[in-house]
Design a protein around this motif. Structure first.
Motif, PDB file in Angstrom:
ATOM      1  N   ASP A 104      -8.058 -18.790  -7.733  1.00 55.64           N
ATOM      2  CA  ASP A 104      -7.965 -18.208  -9.079  1.00 55.64           C
ATOM      3  C   ASP A 104      -8.994 -18.839 -10.007  1.00 55.64           C
ATOM      4  N   ASP A 161     -12.368 -16.994 -11.810  1.00 52.59           N
ATOM      5  CA  ASP A 161     -12.709 -17.109 -13.227  1.00 52.59           C
ATOM      6  C   ASP A 161     -14.149 -17.594 -13.396  1.00 52.59           C
ATOM      7  N   TYR A 181     -12.824  -8.679 -11.024  1.00 50.36           N
ATOM      8  CA  TYR A 181     -12.202  -9.910 -11.516  1.00 50.36           C
ATOM      9  C   TYR A 181     -11.217  -9.603 -12.645  1.00 50.36           C
ATOM     10  N   THR A 234      -8.790 -12.203 -14.343  1.00 51.79           N
ATOM     11  CA  THR A 234      -9.317 -13.420 -14.955  1.00 51.79           C
ATOM     12  C   THR A 234      -9.246 -13.350 -16.471  1.00 51.79           C
TER      13      THR A 234
END
Length: 274
Positions: free
Chosen positions: A165, A169, A202, A205
């Motif tokens: 994770d 980001d 993404y 994020t």
């Protein structure tokens, strides 16, 4: 240090208590002269060097265990400990190579999950800021993905998911930086491609709200009002209380259209690119 590595070190410490073996001197050497020694003596001397943070010595001695006693149970353990000692000395490339060798030689061993995890950690600790190439970041993600896919129920997989994770980001942040760079130079189509990458790849994020706002801004700059409206609407639906939506709403309001409900947060004014 993870529990698996701890258990290996505990075995080493217990052996050291009964060994009473001498330790090599401090000087760094690329190799050891071949002197036949009992496997326990070699392994315990390596472990003593590791405990005393003489990591280069430890690596050489663990490798010597493998060289002199390749078919013993100590050989596979030494392979893993050599990788760990290299990691401790921040010789990440050597640690990765040793861990990969362990995986290739002992794919079914209980310790193999730690080898996969150690590779990920070695890459993870080399991640640089978003202003630089993110090849190492991508390698870290791939290594942790191996852990999650192969050993999904382990403690290593749980930690790997958390780090993945963080890596996502980081990668999204890189795309945002490039997109802003294009936007500042009025290269709106190139910027749109970058911001869409963040939204599509993404989306979980922290960068997604800004990416949707930047899409709204960039689409308006090239006259694509319907696409701008769509981006602002998605932003308002998913992140209604963010300042990014307040700004997107204001941009759309200036065109005579609004993407939906008024923002839940107070408008803070235009958020510049700098």
């Amino acid at each position: 240090m993870k529990s698996r590595a701890k258990s290996i070190l505990l075995v080493s410490a217990a052996a050291l208590a009964t060994a009473g073996c001498s330790v090599l001197d401090n000087s760094r050497s690329e190799s050891l002269a071949y002197v036949a020694r009992p496997v326990e003596q070699l392994y315990n001397t390596a472990s003593e060097a590791l405990v005393n943070r003489r990591y280069d010595q430890a690596v050489l001695l663990y490798d010597e265990v493998e060289r002199q006693h390749p078919y013993s149970e100590w050989a596979s353990r030494s392979n893993m400990m050599s990788a760990f000692a290299s990691y401790q000395s921040r010789d990440y490339e050597q640690a990765i190579n040793a861990a990969r060798r362990y995986i290739s030689l002992h794919p079914g061993n209980d310790e193999t999950v730690y080898a996969y995890y150690l590779i990920g950690i070695c890459y993870f600790e080399q991640i640089v800021d978003v202003g630089r190439d993110q090849g190492i970041t991508e390698n870290a993600y791939a290594a942790f993905d191996d852990v999650v896919r192969r050993y999904p129920e382990t403690e290593y997989a749980a930690d790997a998911r958390l780090k993945m994770d963080m890596i996502q980001d980081q990668l999204a942040g890189k795309e945002m930086e490039i997109g802003r760079w294009y936007l500042r130079r009025n290269q709106h189509l190139a910027a749109i491609n970058r911001f869409r990458e963040v939204v599509d790849e993404y989306q979980t994020t922290s960068h997604t709200p800004e990416a949707l706002y930047r899409l709204t801004e960039a689409y308006l700059s090239v006259g694509l009002e319907s696409e701008a409206m769509a981006a602002a609407s998605v932003l308002g639906y998913n992140y209604p209380a963010t300042e990014w939506y307040a700004d997107a709403y204001a941009l759309m309001e200036d065109t005579g259209n609004t993407p939906g409900a008024e923002p839940e947060s107070n408008r803070r004014g235009f958020f510049g690119l700098f």
